[in-house]
Design a protein around this motif. Structure first.
Motif, PDB file in Angstrom:
ATOM      1  N   UNK A 218      55.389 -61.447 123.483  1.00  0.00           N
ATOM      2  CA  UNK A 218      54.465 -62.393 124.094  1.00  0.00           C
ATOM      3  C   UNK A 218      53.660 -63.220 123.121  1.00  0.00           C
ATOM      4  N   UNK A 219      53.708 -62.949 121.799  1.00  0.00           N
ATOM      5  CA  UNK A 219      52.923 -63.721 120.832  1.00  0.00           C
ATOM      6  C   UNK A 219      53.695 -64.984 120.459  1.00  0.00           C
ATOM      7  N   UNK A 220      53.063 -66.133 120.680  1.00  0.00           N
ATOM      8  CA  UNK A 220      53.750 -67.403 120.486  1.00  0.00           C
ATOM      9  C   UNK A 220      53.459 -68.064 119.148  1.00  0.00           C
ATOM     10  N   UNK A 221      52.365 -67.682 118.499  1.00  0.00           N
ATOM     11  CA  UNK A 221      52.052 -68.249 117.183  1.00  0.00           C
ATOM     12  C   UNK A 221      51.688 -67.111 116.231  1.00  0.00           C
ATOM     13  N   UNK A 222      51.883 -67.321 114.934  1.00  0.00           N
ATOM     14  CA  UNK A 222      51.555 -66.260 113.975  1.00  0.00           C
ATOM     15  C   UNK A 222      50.078 -65.889 114.017  1.00  0.00           C
TER      16      UNK A 222
END
Length: 328
Positions: free
Chosen positions: A51-55
Protein backbone atom coordinates in the motif's frame (compact mmCIF):
# COMPACT_ATOMS: atom_id res chain seq x y z
CA UNK A 1 26.63 42.90 12.24
CA UNK A 2 27.92 42.34 8.70
CA UNK A 3 26.36 43.63 5.50
CA UNK A 4 23.69 41.19 4.33
CA UNK A 5 25.16 40.57 0.89
CA UNK A 6 28.40 39.45 -0.72
CA UNK A 7 29.95 42.61 0.70
CA UNK A 8 29.93 40.91 4.09
CA UNK A 9 31.47 37.62 2.92
CA UNK A 10 34.91 36.35 3.89
CA UNK A 11 37.32 33.51 3.16
CA UNK A 12 40.06 32.42 5.55
CA UNK A 13 42.70 29.74 5.02
CA UNK A 14 45.17 27.74 7.08
CA UNK A 15 47.57 24.89 6.34
CA UNK A 16 46.54 21.66 8.08
CA UNK A 17 48.96 19.54 10.09
CA UNK A 18 47.03 16.41 9.08
CA UNK A 19 44.49 15.83 6.33
CA UNK A 20 41.00 16.92 7.31
CA UNK A 21 41.89 18.19 10.80
CA UNK A 22 40.57 21.69 11.45
CA UNK A 23 43.04 24.54 11.86
CA UNK A 24 41.67 28.00 12.61
CA UNK A 25 42.22 30.31 9.63
CA UNK A 26 45.18 32.63 10.03
CA UNK A 27 45.11 34.39 6.65
CA UNK A 28 42.19 35.99 4.89
CA UNK A 29 41.91 36.20 1.13
CA UNK A 30 40.50 39.15 -0.77
CA UNK A 31 38.69 36.93 -3.25
CA UNK A 32 36.48 37.85 -6.21
CA UNK A 33 34.37 34.69 -6.47
CA UNK A 34 34.05 31.27 -4.86
CA UNK A 35 31.94 28.16 -5.48
CA UNK A 36 32.89 25.81 -2.64
CA UNK A 37 29.97 23.50 -1.87
CA UNK A 38 29.17 20.39 0.13
CA UNK A 39 28.50 17.40 -2.11
CA UNK A 40 26.52 14.57 -0.55
CA UNK A 41 25.62 11.15 -1.93
CA UNK A 42 22.27 9.77 -0.80
CA UNK A 43 20.55 6.42 -1.14
CA UNK A 44 16.82 5.82 -0.91
CA UNK A 45 15.36 2.50 0.19
CA UNK A 46 13.30 0.81 -2.50
CA UNK A 47 11.76 -1.80 -0.20
CA UNK A 48 8.22 -2.86 -1.03
CA UNK A 49 5.60 -2.25 1.65
CA UNK A 50 1.97 -3.09 1.00
CA UNK A 51 0.00 0.00 0.00
CA UNK A 52 2.96 2.44 0.18
CA UNK A 53 3.03 4.53 -2.98
CA UNK A 54 6.07 6.75 -2.35
CA UNK A 55 9.39 6.11 -0.61
CA UNK A 56 9.46 6.79 3.13
CA UNK A 57 11.55 9.73 4.31
CA UNK A 58 13.11 7.78 7.19
CA UNK A 59 14.62 5.30 4.74
CA UNK A 60 16.83 7.84 2.96
CA UNK A 61 20.46 7.89 4.09
CA UNK A 62 23.59 9.94 3.35
CA UNK A 63 26.32 7.50 2.30
CA UNK A 64 29.15 9.90 1.38
CA UNK A 65 30.18 13.52 1.97
CA UNK A 66 32.79 15.64 0.27
CA UNK A 67 33.28 19.16 -1.04
CA UNK A 68 34.48 20.85 -4.20
CA UNK A 69 34.53 24.17 -5.98
CA UNK A 70 36.76 27.01 -7.04
CA UNK A 71 38.34 30.05 -5.46
CA UNK A 72 39.06 33.05 -7.69
CA UNK A 73 41.13 36.09 -6.77
CA UNK A 74 43.67 38.67 -7.83
CA UNK A 75 47.26 37.65 -7.11
CA UNK A 76 48.54 40.05 -4.46
CA UNK A 77 51.92 41.03 -3.06
CA UNK A 78 51.13 39.42 0.31
CA UNK A 79 49.33 36.37 1.75
CA UNK A 80 49.64 34.06 -1.28
CA UNK A 81 52.21 31.64 0.16
CA UNK A 82 49.87 29.05 1.67
CA UNK A 83 47.95 28.63 -1.57
CA UNK A 84 51.12 28.47 -3.68
CA UNK A 85 52.54 25.81 -1.36
CA UNK A 86 49.38 23.72 -1.66
CA UNK A 87 49.59 23.92 -5.44
CA UNK A 88 53.32 23.22 -5.85
CA UNK A 89 53.97 20.83 -2.95
CA UNK A 90 57.31 22.06 -1.57
CA UNK A 91 57.42 22.88 2.15
CA UNK A 92 58.56 26.50 2.07
CA UNK A 93 60.12 28.73 4.71
CA UNK A 94 60.47 32.34 3.52
CA UNK A 95 64.16 33.26 3.28
CA UNK A 96 65.11 36.73 4.46
CA UNK A 97 67.14 38.62 1.87
CA UNK A 98 70.24 39.96 3.64
CA UNK A 99 69.01 42.06 6.58
CA UNK A 100 66.04 43.56 4.71
CA UNK A 101 62.27 43.24 5.04
CA UNK A 102 62.19 41.17 1.84
CA UNK A 103 61.50 37.43 2.11
CA UNK A 104 61.77 35.02 -0.82
CA UNK A 105 59.56 31.96 -1.17
CA UNK A 106 60.69 29.32 -3.69
CA UNK A 107 57.85 26.97 -4.54
CA UNK A 108 59.21 24.02 -6.51
CA UNK A 109 57.02 21.43 -8.19
CA UNK A 110 56.93 18.22 -6.10
CA UNK A 111 54.25 15.82 -4.90
CA UNK A 112 51.52 17.45 -2.80
CA UNK A 113 51.13 14.59 -0.29
CA UNK A 114 50.49 16.06 3.15
CA UNK A 115 49.62 19.50 1.77
CA UNK A 116 46.01 20.26 2.64
CA UNK A 117 44.11 23.32 3.80
CA UNK A 118 41.25 24.36 6.01
CA UNK A 119 39.21 26.88 4.03
CA UNK A 120 36.54 28.70 6.01
CA UNK A 121 34.03 30.88 4.26
CA UNK A 122 31.51 33.21 5.80
CA UNK A 123 28.26 33.60 3.86
CA UNK A 124 25.97 36.45 5.02
CA UNK A 125 22.24 36.12 5.47
CA UNK A 126 20.26 39.19 4.41
CA UNK A 127 19.94 39.97 8.13
CA UNK A 128 23.70 40.48 8.34
CA UNK A 129 24.30 37.26 10.30
CA UNK A 130 27.26 35.48 8.68
CA UNK A 131 26.98 31.70 8.44
CA UNK A 132 30.07 29.50 8.77
CA UNK A 133 30.98 26.86 6.21
CA UNK A 134 34.37 25.33 6.96
CA UNK A 135 35.85 23.01 4.35
CA UNK A 136 38.33 20.49 5.73
CA UNK A 137 40.99 18.55 3.86
CA UNK A 138 41.15 20.95 0.92
CA UNK A 139 43.51 19.88 -1.86
CA UNK A 140 44.39 22.12 -4.80
CA UNK A 141 43.71 20.21 -8.02
CA UNK A 142 44.69 23.00 -10.39
CA UNK A 143 45.43 26.69 -10.67
CA UNK A 144 45.07 28.87 -13.74
CA UNK A 145 46.85 32.23 -13.80
CA UNK A 146 46.18 34.88 -16.43
CA UNK A 147 46.85 38.53 -17.19
CA UNK A 148 45.94 40.68 -20.18
CA UNK A 149 46.32 44.25 -21.36
CA UNK A 150 44.98 46.66 -18.75
CA UNK A 151 44.19 43.92 -16.26
CA UNK A 152 45.28 42.33 -13.01
CA UNK A 153 47.09 39.03 -12.61
CA UNK A 154 44.27 36.73 -11.57
CA UNK A 155 44.08 33.08 -10.55
CA UNK A 156 41.40 30.44 -10.20
CA UNK A 157 42.10 27.51 -7.86
CA UNK A 158 40.13 24.29 -8.27
CA UNK A 159 39.58 22.70 -4.84
CA UNK A 160 38.65 19.22 -3.61
CA UNK A 161 37.60 18.89 0.05
CA UNK A 162 37.09 16.03 2.48
CA UNK A 163 34.06 17.52 4.24
CA UNK A 164 32.18 20.67 5.17
CA UNK A 165 31.82 21.47 8.89
CA UNK A 166 29.27 24.12 9.89
CA UNK A 167 29.88 23.92 13.64
CA UNK A 168 33.14 25.89 13.84
CA UNK A 169 33.39 29.44 15.14
CA UNK A 170 33.77 31.91 12.30
CA UNK A 171 37.17 33.58 12.60
CA UNK A 172 37.37 37.36 12.68
CA UNK A 173 38.79 38.47 9.35
CA UNK A 174 41.76 40.82 9.26
CA UNK A 175 43.48 42.00 6.11
CA UNK A 176 47.01 43.32 5.73
CA UNK A 177 47.63 46.14 3.28
CA UNK A 178 47.94 44.38 -0.08
CA UNK A 179 48.25 45.37 -3.72
CA UNK A 180 47.62 43.24 -6.81
CA UNK A 181 50.18 42.45 -9.48
CA UNK A 182 49.09 43.81 -12.87
CA UNK A 183 49.83 44.11 -16.58
CA UNK A 184 52.03 47.17 -16.13
CA UNK A 185 54.46 45.03 -14.11
CA UNK A 186 54.47 42.06 -16.51
CA UNK A 187 57.38 40.69 -18.54
CA UNK A 188 57.61 37.49 -20.59
CA UNK A 189 60.94 35.90 -21.43
CA UNK A 190 62.07 32.87 -23.44
CA UNK A 191 65.40 31.36 -24.45
CA UNK A 192 68.10 29.29 -22.78
CA UNK A 193 67.38 28.57 -19.11
CA UNK A 194 68.93 31.25 -16.90
CA UNK A 195 69.59 33.69 -19.76
CA UNK A 196 66.09 34.20 -21.13
CA UNK A 197 65.37 37.43 -23.00
CA UNK A 198 62.18 39.50 -23.13
CA UNK A 199 59.52 38.86 -25.76
CA UNK A 200 57.98 41.85 -27.53
CA UNK A 201 54.33 42.19 -28.55
CA UNK A 202 52.76 40.00 -25.85
CA UNK A 203 49.29 41.18 -24.80
CA UNK A 204 47.94 38.27 -22.77
CA UNK A 205 49.39 35.24 -21.00
CA UNK A 206 47.72 32.28 -19.31
CA UNK A 207 49.35 29.44 -17.42
CA UNK A 208 47.55 26.41 -15.96
CA UNK A 209 49.08 23.86 -13.60
CA UNK A 210 47.00 20.72 -13.06
CA UNK A 211 47.65 18.23 -10.25
CA UNK A 212 45.60 15.10 -11.13
CA UNK A 213 44.62 13.17 -8.00
CA UNK A 214 42.51 10.18 -6.99
CA UNK A 215 39.69 12.05 -5.24
CA UNK A 216 37.31 9.09 -4.75
CA UNK A 217 39.14 7.23 -1.97
CA UNK A 218 36.02 6.26 -0.04
CA UNK A 219 36.61 3.16 2.11
CA UNK A 220 34.71 1.22 4.73
CA UNK A 221 35.32 2.41 8.26
CA UNK A 222 35.69 6.09 7.27
CA UNK A 223 32.13 7.24 8.11
CA UNK A 224 31.45 8.04 4.47
CA UNK A 225 34.42 10.41 4.18
CA UNK A 226 37.39 10.06 1.85
CA UNK A 227 41.05 9.53 2.61
CA UNK A 228 43.60 12.04 1.35
CA UNK A 229 43.72 12.14 -2.46
CA UNK A 230 46.85 10.67 -4.05
CA UNK A 231 48.54 11.88 -7.24
CA UNK A 232 47.44 9.50 -9.98
CA UNK A 233 48.81 11.06 -13.17
CA UNK A 234 51.63 13.30 -14.33
CA UNK A 235 51.35 17.04 -13.75
CA UNK A 236 49.94 18.91 -16.73
CA UNK A 237 51.25 22.39 -17.54
CA UNK A 238 49.64 24.32 -20.37
CA UNK A 239 49.24 27.92 -21.38
CA UNK A 240 48.97 30.45 -24.16
CA UNK A 241 50.68 33.58 -25.41
CA UNK A 242 48.58 36.16 -27.23
CA UNK A 243 50.03 39.18 -28.93
CA UNK A 244 50.79 41.10 -32.08
CA UNK A 245 52.88 39.45 -34.80
CA UNK A 246 56.01 41.54 -34.18
CA UNK A 247 58.53 38.71 -34.56
CA UNK A 248 58.82 35.22 -36.04
CA UNK A 249 60.44 33.89 -32.85
CA UNK A 250 57.41 32.01 -31.54
CA UNK A 251 56.32 31.11 -35.06
CA UNK A 252 59.74 29.53 -35.71
CA UNK A 253 59.56 27.59 -32.44
CA UNK A 254 56.17 26.24 -33.51
CA UNK A 255 57.55 25.20 -36.89
CA UNK A 256 60.67 23.49 -35.49
CA UNK A 257 58.95 22.18 -32.36
CA UNK A 258 62.07 23.19 -30.45
CA UNK A 259 61.96 23.71 -26.70
CA UNK A 260 62.53 27.02 -24.98
CA UNK A 261 62.62 28.08 -21.35
CA UNK A 262 59.68 30.25 -20.26
CA UNK A 263 59.74 32.94 -17.57
CA UNK A 264 56.66 34.99 -16.69
CA UNK A 265 57.48 37.76 -14.26
CA UNK A 266 55.68 40.52 -12.37
CA UNK A 267 57.88 43.05 -10.58
CA UNK A 268 56.29 45.48 -8.12
CA UNK A 269 57.65 48.27 -5.91
CA UNK A 270 61.01 48.11 -4.17
CA UNK A 271 61.00 46.51 -0.72
CA UNK A 272 64.63 47.21 0.18
CA UNK A 273 68.10 47.26 -1.40
CA UNK A 274 67.73 45.37 -4.73
CA UNK A 275 64.70 43.34 -3.66
CA UNK A 276 61.32 44.08 -5.24
CA UNK A 277 57.85 42.70 -4.66
CA UNK A 278 57.73 39.94 -7.26
CA UNK A 279 56.07 36.78 -8.49
CA UNK A 280 57.89 34.77 -11.15
CA UNK A 281 56.72 31.62 -12.92
CA UNK A 282 59.48 29.43 -14.37
CA UNK A 283 58.92 26.52 -16.76
CA UNK A 284 62.31 25.23 -17.99
CA UNK A 285 60.95 23.79 -21.24
CA UNK A 286 57.86 24.64 -23.25
CA UNK A 287 56.92 23.58 -26.77
CA UNK A 288 54.48 25.48 -28.96
CA UNK A 289 51.42 23.46 -29.98
CA UNK A 290 49.43 25.90 -32.12
CA UNK A 291 48.72 28.01 -33.93
CA UNK A 292 50.79 29.82 -36.55
CA UNK A 293 49.57 33.29 -37.57
CA UNK A 294 46.68 33.72 -40.00
CA UNK A 295 45.33 36.81 -41.74
CA UNK A 296 41.68 37.45 -40.91
CA UNK A 297 41.20 40.99 -42.10
CA UNK A 298 42.77 44.43 -42.24
CA UNK A 299 43.87 44.57 -38.60
CA UNK A 300 47.29 43.78 -37.13
CA UNK A 301 47.95 40.02 -37.09
CA UNK A 302 47.32 38.71 -33.56
CA UNK A 303 48.28 35.04 -33.21
CA UNK A 304 47.53 33.01 -30.09
CA UNK A 305 50.23 30.43 -29.44
CA UNK A 306 49.30 27.57 -27.12
CA UNK A 307 52.09 25.73 -25.34
CA UNK A 308 52.79 22.69 -23.18
CA UNK A 309 55.22 22.78 -20.27
CA UNK A 310 57.70 19.91 -20.02
CA UNK A 311 60.65 18.67 -17.94
CA UNK A 312 64.08 19.62 -19.27
CA UNK A 313 65.77 16.96 -17.13
CA UNK A 314 67.72 19.44 -15.02
CA UNK A 315 65.83 22.50 -13.82
CA UNK A 316 62.64 22.60 -11.73
CA UNK A 317 59.28 24.13 -12.51
CA UNK A 318 59.02 26.88 -9.92
CA UNK A 319 57.06 29.85 -8.65
CA UNK A 320 59.15 32.46 -6.87
CA UNK A 321 57.35 34.91 -4.59
CA UNK A 322 59.07 37.89 -3.00
CA UNK A 323 57.12 39.74 -0.33
CA UNK A 324 57.35 41.06 3.20
CA UNK A 325 55.60 37.93 4.58
CA UNK A 326 57.82 36.51 7.30
CA UNK A 327 55.77 33.27 7.33
CA UNK A 328 53.45 31.68 4.85
Amino acid sequence: MAIGSGLGAQVGIAAESSYGTFVAPAKFIEFTKESLQLKKTTAQSAGIAAGRLIPRSSRRVVTQRQGSGSLEMEVTNKAMGVLLQSLMGTTVTPAQQAATAAYLQEHLLVDTAGKSLTIQKGVPLTTGVVTDKTFLGCKVLSAEFSCEVGGMLVVSFEIDAKDCDETQTLAVATYPEMAPFHFGQMAVKTGTYGTETALDGIRKVSLKIERPQATERFYAGQSGLKKEPISNDQVKITGSLEGDYVSTLLDDLHTSDAATSFVWDFTGPLIAATHYQRITFKVPAIRLDDAPPTVEGFDVIKPTMAFTGLDDGTNPVAIEYMSTDITL
